[in-house]
Design an enzyme around this catalytic site. Structure first.
Site, PDB file in Angstrom:
ATOM      1  CE  LYS A   1      24.330  39.344  -2.909  1.00 39.72           C
ATOM      2  NZ  LYS A   1      24.274  39.146  -1.487  1.00 39.72           N
TER       3      LYS A   1
HETATM    4  C1  LIG Z   1      23.744  39.577  -0.141  1.00 42.25           C
HETATM    5  C2  LIG Z   1      24.522  40.324   0.892  1.00 42.25           C
HETATM    6  C3  LIG Z   1      24.467  39.981   2.251  1.00 42.25           C
HETATM    7  C4  LIG Z   1      23.516  38.972   2.805  1.00 42.25           C
HETATM    8  O1  LIG Z   1      23.561  37.729   2.228  1.00 42.25           O
HETATM    9  P1  LIG Z   1      22.295  36.745   2.347  1.00 42.25           P
HETATM   10  O2  LIG Z   1      22.828  35.457   1.809  1.00 42.25           O
HETATM   11  O3  LIG Z   1      21.210  37.327   1.530  1.00 42.25           O
HETATM   12  O4  LIG Z   1      21.933  36.659   3.787  1.00 42.25           O
HETATM   13  C5  LIG Z   1      25.290  40.666   3.121  1.00 42.25           C
HETATM   14  N1  LIG Z   1      26.099  41.662   2.699  1.00 42.25           N
HETATM   15  C6  LIG Z   1      26.151  42.034   1.412  1.00 42.25           C
HETATM   16  C7  LIG Z   1      27.081  43.138   1.001  1.00 42.25           C
HETATM   17  C8  LIG Z   1      25.349  41.393   0.471  1.00 42.25           C
HETATM   18  O5  LIG Z   1      25.390  41.801  -0.807  1.00 42.25           O
END
Ligand SMILES: *Cc1c(COP(=O)(O)O)cnc(C)c1O
Length: 403
Positions: free
Chosen positions: A202
């Site tokens: 991210k």
């Molecule tokens: C990455 C993501 C999540 C989950 O996040 P984690 O930190 O991996 O649990 C939820 N929703 C979206 C749209 C994502 O891209």
């Protein structure tokens, strides 16, 4: 050497030379010396978890997005779960989610016993379509979750109107969009509750991590309790009181984020605006290159939003190509480009088909888009030559399969 590769060269998948020897991943973190220093310093402190860095990171994050509260948790899925708990989602309650998202958006509704209701997306932006949301609202609906796919904020004015008209809570699963904005307002302040992931892929990272932002102090308090077993106070607060006594009004989880992760998050947050600018430069270079390739249609971006580009997604104009998405995916992988697909529509997952009876045909725009989307690499550490490799590989592959 790479610059000598021509459009007409044999594809790597057919035995030709690949554009790159080493695969370029579709995303990745940036960790610099100051990040490492911040973590190391916190590892030498007394408190590794539930210490001062948690409060400091929450404050910095709330300042960054312009909300009164930010609550740090162990990952983005925990952030969604805590948000569903804060608004009392339970059995019989429906929450409208877009089907083009990571499954955790929908899964989190079920953690609290609620039912996700899948809405379709706008065919050009692949963002939750307010028109579809309006159709899916029922007397059982409690909330709407927008997902800022690719990093582009949803049409929050339209979603807010629907939420207000039906007395629903509006959430933003902003996991793609940290550092973006909508009509000049930062992502994180656009909905009643906004959730973030701090996973390495991210826009900023704490290794694993998550955050929820809101202006509602009551929800924030409830989520801080929820991340700590449901206990009404932290052990430091109790130590100050000299007391062994605590209460658990409702069972919670251990969704805490450590102090050294929060130190990393604070260090990363300072650099986020620059990283988003770099993502936007890469995206602009792709846009320019693909303008002359008729078989490539990048997902559209609106003028009223600033996209933070967690992803850069193209749609293949399949009528102009002799091959399907799977073939192009494999051909680009063979060229050394770590393409990906975001996402399989969640309503087509066996879990939801079996439990909710969701079938193909439920969200036609999303299903049609899924057949032709490909995610290309975008992350701040990409060099100019990485970007040119991606463009060269796409050009080589689509010109080979051109109809
Ligand atoms: C990455 C993501 C999540 C989950 O996040 P984690 O930190 O991996 O649990 C939820 N929703 C979206 C749209 C994502 O891209």
């Amino acid at each position: 050497m790479e610059t000598t590769v021509q459009d007409t060269d044999a594809l790597a998948i057919s035995g030709g030379d690949p554009v790159r020897e080493e695969t370029l991943a579709y995303g990745g973190q940036t960790i610099e010396d100051d990040d490492i220093h911040a973590v190391a310093e916190t590892l030498r402190a007394d408190l590794l978890t539930t210490g001062p860095k948690v409060d400091a990171f929450e404050e910095a994050f709330a300042d960054f997005v312009g909300t009164k509260e930010a609550v740090a948790v162990s990952n983005g899925t925990a952030a969604l779960h805590a948000a569903m708990h804060a608004i009392d989602i339970g059995p019989g309650d429906e929450v409208i989610v877009p089907t083009i998202t990571f499954a955790a958006t929908a899964n989190s509704v079920t953690f609290e016993g609620g039912t996700p209701v899948f809405a379709d997306v706008d065919p050009d932006t692949l963002l939750l379509a307010p028109e579809s949301v309006e159709e899916k609202v029922s007397p059982e609906t409690k909330a709407i979750v927008g997902v800022d796919y690719m990093g582009q904020p949803c049409r929050y004015d339209a979603l807010r109107d629907i939420a207000d008209a039906h007395d629903l809570v509006l959430l933003d699963d902003a996991c793609h969009a940290t550092g973006g904005s909508y009509k000049g307002r930062p992502v994180g302040s656009l909905a009643d509750l906004n959730t973030f992931s701090l996973h390495p892929v991210k826009n900023l990272t704490t290794g694993e991590g998550g955050m929820i932002t809101t202006d509602d102090a009551g929800w924030a308090k409830k989520m801080r309790r929820f991340r700590n077993h449901g206990i009404t106070s932290t052990h430091h607060e109790r130590a100050e009181e000299g007391s062994w006594y605590y209460e658990i009004p409702e069972a919670g989880y251990n969704y805490r984020l450590t102090d050294f992760q929060c130190a990393l998050g604070m260090s990363q947050l300072q650099k986020l605006p620059g990283w988003v600018e770099r993502r936007r430069e890469v995206a602009a270079r792709y846009d320019e290159a693909f303008r002359s390739m008729e078989s490539i249609e990048p997902v559209e971006r609106r003028d009223d939003a600033k996209c933070a580009y967690h992803l850069y997604v193209i749609r293949l104009a399949l009528a102009r190509l002799k091959a399907d998405r799977k073939t192009l995916f494999e051909a680009l992988q063979a060229e050394g480009i770590g393409v990906n697909v975001h996402y399989i529509p969640v309503h087509l997952q066996p879990h939801y088909r079996e439990n909710l009876g969701t079938e193909p045909g439920l969200c036609p725009n999303a299903e049609a888009a899924y057949e032709r989307i490909l995610t290309l690499p975008v992350f701040p550490r990409m060099t100019e030559s990485d970007v040119e490799d991606v463009i060269r590989a796409v050009r080589k592959v689509v010109s080979t399969y051109r109809r």
